[in-house]
Write an enzyme that holds these catalytic residues in place. Sequence first.
Site, short mmCIF file in Angstrom:
data_model
loop_
_atom_site.label_atom_id
_atom_site.label_comp_id
_atom_site.label_asym_id
_atom_site.label_seq_id
_atom_site.Cartn_x
_atom_site.Cartn_y
_atom_site.Cartn_z
N CYS A 60 0.85 -1.21 0.00
CA CYS A 60 0.00 0.00 0.00
C CYS A 60 0.88 1.25 0.00
O CYS A 60 0.63 2.19 -0.76
CB CYS A 60 -0.93 0.00 1.21
SG CYS A 60 -2.05 -1.41 1.25
N ALA A 61 1.89 1.26 0.83
CA ALA A 61 2.81 2.39 0.88
C ALA A 61 3.53 2.56 -0.46
O ALA A 61 3.70 3.69 -0.94
CB ALA A 61 3.82 2.19 2.01
#
EC number: 1.11.1.24
Length: 166
Positions: A60-61
Amino acid sequence: MATITLQGTEIHTIGTLPEVGQKAPDFELVNTDLSTSKLSDYQGQKVVLNIFPSIDTGICAASVRAFNKEASDLSNTKVLCVSRDLPFAQGRFCGAEGLENVINQSDFKTGQFGKDYGVEIVDGPMQGLHSRAVVVVDENGTIAYAEQVPEIAQEPNYEAAINALS
């Protein structure tokens, strides 16, 4: 209902992504300053919806970083990073990373975005969070691209999403 996987184990979403060519459902999400915004606030602009389970996971990051990099070169385009994370966590992450080209938006209050876009996970250990997906909305509010990433631990197809903007 879409079937996706989490490290190879099947899980499911509440529905399917809106289809290319249809009007994008409007939504109300919470910004990092706790104000709200709607898709209609971006009328006349292209919008990339980078949807994911949680900013506190590696993939996600990575997607936020990748879209932040791409967004600096995009004209008339906003990149909205959407999760059920609290707005404080989203702001902390982007502040620590120096990411200024994306807009973090949270669906923590109602989860309605996840239902309307078909990305709410309905079973398994990530139940209640959003699946990993990318939706591109053109300046007329029409879906130009939609990708439900089949494996949560996999990054989206950034190139296809960016190409859908032209």
